[in-house]
Design an enzyme around this catalytic site. Sequence first.
Site, mmCIF file in Angstrom:
data_model
loop_
_atom_site.group_PDB
_atom_site.id
_atom_site.type_symbol
_atom_site.label_atom_id
_atom_site.label_comp_id
_atom_site.label_asym_id
_atom_site.label_seq_id
_atom_site.Cartn_x
_atom_site.Cartn_y
_atom_site.Cartn_z
ATOM 1 C CD GLU A 22 43.559 69.029 -0.606
ATOM 2 O OE1 GLU A 22 42.541 69.265 -1.264
ATOM 3 O OE2 GLU A 22 44.198 67.962 -0.708
ATOM 4 C CE1 TYR A 54 19.947 87.091 -8.216
ATOM 5 C CE2 TYR A 54 17.968 86.333 -9.313
ATOM 6 C CZ TYR A 54 18.886 87.338 -9.048
ATOM 7 O OH TYR A 54 18.723 88.573 -9.615
ATOM 8 C CB ILE A 73 34.772 68.021 -3.614
ATOM 9 C CG1 ILE A 73 35.133 66.983 -4.669
ATOM 10 C CG2 ILE A 73 35.950 68.903 -3.269
ATOM 11 C CD1 ILE A 73 35.571 67.573 -6.005
ATOM 12 C CD GLU A 74 33.956 62.828 -4.246
ATOM 13 O OE1 GLU A 74 34.564 62.211 -5.127
ATOM 14 O OE2 GLU A 74 34.535 63.458 -3.324
ATOM 15 C CE LYS A 99 40.541 69.862 -2.826
ATOM 16 N NZ LYS A 99 40.436 68.667 -1.996
#
Length: 119
Positions: A22, A54, A73-74, A99
Amino acid sequence: MSDRILISRLFLETVVGVPDAERAKPQRVAVSVEIGVDTWAASESDSLSRTVDYEAVANRIKAVAAARPRKLIETLAEELADAVLEFEGAQSVVLLLEKFILPDAESVAVRIERSKSRP
């Protein structure tokens, strides 16, 4: 603060994942961001300098995501939230990071809320 600037499903390229396969190449993830701001000052002056830009936020998020590989991802979500809170005028952030990895799910995600008043 109830005023928000929203960036919805900004797509990023990043290396994130636990298995080596991955992590072998960058993958596409999506981030949605709600930035707590005081829009009144900007609306009164009609000046970009009185709000959070932005486009600058989006560019910073892309740069942070591309900067290095991560397993979780945390971890990426925390780093992105920290980057948003570095902007002058950003008082808080709600961030949803998606994800697209599980074959039978639209996405997996982590949602965090952070503010500058965090200890």
